[in-house]
Design a protein around this motif. Structure first.
Motif, short mmCIF file in Angstrom:
data_model
loop_
_atom_site.label_atom_id
_atom_site.label_comp_id
_atom_site.label_asym_id
_atom_site.label_seq_id
_atom_site.Cartn_x
_atom_site.Cartn_y
_atom_site.Cartn_z
N THR A 368 15.99 100.73 11.81
CA THR A 368 15.38 101.28 10.60
C THR A 368 14.47 100.29 9.87
O THR A 368 13.77 100.69 8.94
CB THR A 368 16.47 101.74 9.63
OG1 THR A 368 17.33 100.63 9.33
CG2 THR A 368 17.29 102.88 10.24
N ARG A 369 14.46 99.03 10.29
CA ARG A 369 13.58 98.05 9.65
C ARG A 369 13.31 96.90 10.61
O ARG A 369 13.98 96.76 11.64
CB ARG A 369 14.21 97.54 8.36
CG ARG A 369 15.47 96.72 8.56
CD ARG A 369 16.02 96.24 7.23
NE ARG A 369 17.26 95.48 7.41
CZ ARG A 369 17.29 94.17 7.70
NH1 ARG A 369 16.18 93.48 7.86
NH2 ARG A 369 18.46 93.54 7.84
N TYR A 370 12.33 96.15 10.21
CA TYR A 370 12.00 94.97 11.02
C TYR A 370 12.99 93.85 10.71
O TYR A 370 13.27 93.57 9.53
CB TYR A 370 10.59 94.48 10.74
CG TYR A 370 9.51 95.47 11.14
CD1 TYR A 370 9.29 95.75 12.48
CD2 TYR A 370 8.72 96.09 10.18
CE1 TYR A 370 8.30 96.66 12.85
CE2 TYR A 370 7.74 96.98 10.55
CZ TYR A 370 7.53 97.27 11.88
OH TYR A 370 6.56 98.17 12.25
N ALA A 374 16.33 85.63 9.11
CA ALA A 374 17.64 85.52 8.47
C ALA A 374 18.66 86.38 9.19
O ALA A 374 19.85 86.05 9.23
CB ALA A 374 17.54 85.93 7.01
N ASP A 375 18.19 87.52 9.74
CA ASP A 375 19.12 88.42 10.43
C ASP A 375 19.64 87.79 11.73
O ASP A 375 20.76 88.10 12.16
CB ASP A 375 18.42 89.75 10.75
CG ASP A 375 18.04 90.53 9.49
OD1 ASP A 375 18.85 90.52 8.52
OD2 ASP A 375 16.98 91.19 9.45
N LEU A 376 18.83 86.94 12.34
CA LEU A 376 19.22 86.39 13.63
C LEU A 376 19.80 84.97 13.51
O LEU A 376 20.30 84.41 14.52
CB LEU A 376 18.02 86.35 14.57
CG LEU A 376 17.36 87.71 14.86
CD1 LEU A 376 16.18 87.52 15.81
CD2 LEU A 376 18.37 88.69 15.44
N ALA A 377 19.73 84.48 12.30
CA ALA A 377 20.20 83.10 12.13
C ALA A 377 21.70 83.00 12.42
O ALA A 377 22.47 83.85 11.98
CB ALA A 377 19.90 82.63 10.70
N GLY A 378 22.07 82.02 13.17
CA GLY A 378 23.47 81.76 13.44
C GLY A 378 24.03 82.55 14.60
O GLY A 378 25.23 82.45 14.89
N GLU A 432 12.35 99.63 16.47
CA GLU A 432 13.18 99.24 17.62
C GLU A 432 12.36 98.44 18.64
O GLU A 432 12.84 97.42 19.20
CB GLU A 432 13.78 100.49 18.26
CG GLU A 432 14.82 101.16 17.37
CD GLU A 432 15.30 102.48 17.94
OE1 GLU A 432 16.46 102.87 17.66
OE2 GLU A 432 14.51 103.17 18.63
N LYS A 433 11.13 98.88 18.91
CA LYS A 433 10.28 98.15 19.87
C LYS A 433 10.01 96.72 19.38
O LYS A 433 10.10 95.74 20.14
CB LYS A 433 8.96 98.88 20.07
CG LYS A 433 9.11 100.20 20.81
CD LYS A 433 7.75 100.91 20.93
CE LYS A 433 7.86 102.23 21.67
NZ LYS A 433 6.56 102.91 21.77
N ALA A 434 9.68 96.62 18.10
CA ALA A 434 9.36 95.29 17.56
C ALA A 434 10.59 94.40 17.54
O ALA A 434 10.53 93.19 17.86
CB ALA A 434 8.80 95.45 16.14
N ASN A 435 11.74 94.99 17.19
CA ASN A 435 12.96 94.20 17.09
C ASN A 435 13.44 93.76 18.47
O ASN A 435 14.03 92.66 18.62
CB ASN A 435 14.06 94.99 16.38
CG ASN A 435 13.76 95.15 14.89
OD1 ASN A 435 13.09 94.29 14.30
ND2 ASN A 435 14.28 96.23 14.29
N ILE A 436 13.24 94.61 19.51
CA ILE A 436 13.62 94.19 20.87
C ILE A 436 12.82 92.95 21.28
O ILE A 436 13.37 91.96 21.81
CB ILE A 436 13.38 95.35 21.86
CG1 ILE A 436 14.42 96.47 21.62
CG2 ILE A 436 13.47 94.85 23.31
CD1 ILE A 436 14.16 97.72 22.45
#
Length: 444
Positions: A368-370, A374-378, A432-436
């Motif tokens: 639902t968002r890019y 910060a979301d992938l950190a850690g 989803e495409k961008a996040n993949i």
């Protein structure tokens, strides 16, 4: 006295001689004062100048004197000398007088007869005129009356009356007048009865129109009764008065029963109402209407009673609908309350589920968002691999790698139905495409 003409003896007060018809003059009548004889001579006197003998007059009329004889006086009487001398007879005068008397008597008789005839004719004319007036008065009574029931008797009588007037038959007037009086009395009685029939009709028409409701199943019956009543009036059948009055009373009784049934039917609309569910205003409104119905029924005003009873039924229906509406509102409020409680419960469950789901997702918002750094950190390489593949898992892709397959099959939200070689990447949205791609960059 004696007739101066023929000498026959006649009454002193006679006007004519009964023998010869000669008129008796006043001077021929004897004096009413007796003549006293003169005894002044020497003869017949005694010493002292008193008469020596009494004088008795000779027989006269009424004293046994012979017809034609004259009274004898004792001495000369100058007063009686003329009256005692017979007069010469008047030749032919008595016959003329008798003729005149006869003619006078005949004239008087003729005049009297004429007068009597005139009086008789006048009396006849007066009787005929009075009878004609009586007939005309009777005709006026006929003109203003309905005499259909005695038509034949009236026609016969009027024909006889007209014949009597034309023939001046006064002898039949008395009998005809009696018949006129009899028919007049009958006509008066019939007129009174017809008037009573008309009053009966008007009274019951107004009564039914004002106080009763005529149902459709009784309308024809009512019309037939009033038609019969009108026919009796038109026919002058006054003898139908009591019969028609009885029928009207039966009609009113039948209407009362029908009207009462209608009233009871309308009032039954309130039987199903529960006062516990009614407001005070609703109770008062229904009771007021019910009281009015009761008063109108007691006053025999069934027409208005039915109207008020129908209004009562309408009010009762409105009250029932209001009660039902309040019950529905109460039920709806309860349902909404329950629904709200359920919704809140479901919302809470969903929130908890989302919380749990978030805990089941490595990146819950990757569809639902890019994603950001910060979301992938850690995240470890294994977690980054799972984060990228959970985007595929959301769309039902199966996995060949047993570790990845086991991981996603442990999640409640996963439903793998599409084989890896059959999966179409076009189902991905832009996020989803961008996040993949973004996650894949961090895997390297």
């Amino acid at each position: 006295m004696f007739c101066p003409n023929c000498g026959s003896s006649i009454d002193d007060d006679s006007l004519f001689c009964t023998n010869c018809g000669a008129k008796i003059e006043d001077e021929d009548r004897p004096s009413q004062t007796p003549v006293r004889p003169d005894f002044s001579g020497a003869q017949g006197q005694e010493a002292g100048g008193q008469p020596s003998q009494t004088f008795f007059p000779g027989p006269g009329p009424g004293m046994g004197a012979a017809p034609g004889s004259r009274p004898v006086n004792a001495g000369p009487n100058p007063q009686n000398t003329r009256g005692n001398q017979p007069k010469p007879a008047k030749k032919g005068k008595g016959g003329m007088i008798a003729l005149i008397v006869i003619i006078a008597v005949l004239v008087v008789a003729i005049i009297a007869g004429a007068v009597i005839f005139i009086m008789i004719q006048r009396n006849r004319s007066q009787q005929i005129a009075a009878f004609r007036d009586a007939v005309e008065r009777f005709e006026e009574q006929l003109d203003s009356s309905n005499y259909t029931s005695i038509q034949d008797a009236v026609s016969d009588l009027m024909a006889e009356c007209q014949q009597a007037i034309e023939n001046r038959d006064v002898g039949s007037i008395s009998e005809l007048e009696e018949r006129i009086n009899d028919l007049s009395q009958q006509l008066t009685a019939i007129t009174d009865q017809i008037t009573s029939l008309e009053e009966l009709k008007n009274t019951y028409q107004e009564l039914i129109a004002d106080q009763y409701y005529v149902p459709e199943d009784l309308q024809q019956y009512v019309d037939d009764i009033f038609a019969s009543l009108q026919q009796a009036i038109d026919d002058g059948a006054g003898d139908q008065l009591e019969n028609m009055r009885s029928q009207m009373e039966e009609l009113i009784q039948g209407l009362e029963e029908k009207n009462q049934e209608m009233i009871d039917s309308f009032l039954s609309a309130g039987d199903s109402l529960d006062e516990k569910n009614m407001t005070d205003d609703e109770k008062n409104s229904l009771q007021s209407c019910l009281d009015e119905v009761t008063e109108l029924v007691e006053a025999k005003n069934f027409k208005q009673a039915i109207e008020r009873a129908q209004e009562y039924a309408n009010r009762a229906e409105q009250v029932a609908m209001a009660i039902l509406a309040r019950q529905e509102e109460s039920e709806e409020a309860a349902r909404q309350s329950e629904e709200e409680a359920r919704r809140q419960s479901e919302e809470e469950a969903r929130r908890q589920s989302e919380e749990e789901a978030k805990n089941d997702y490595i990146c819950p918002d990757s569809s639902t968002r890019y994603l950001t750094e910060a979301d992938l950190a850690g995240l470890s390489d294994w977690e980054l691999l799972l984060a990228r593949n959970e985007i595929y898992a959301r769309h039902g892709r199966q996995f060949d790698d047993p570790d990845i397959r086991a991981y996603f099959e442990s999640k409640s939200w996963y439903n793998g139905t599409i084989a890896p070689d059959a999966f179409d990447a076009s189902v991905f949205n832009q996020y989803e495409k961008a996040n993949i791609a973004f996650i894949q960059e961090h895997e390297q």
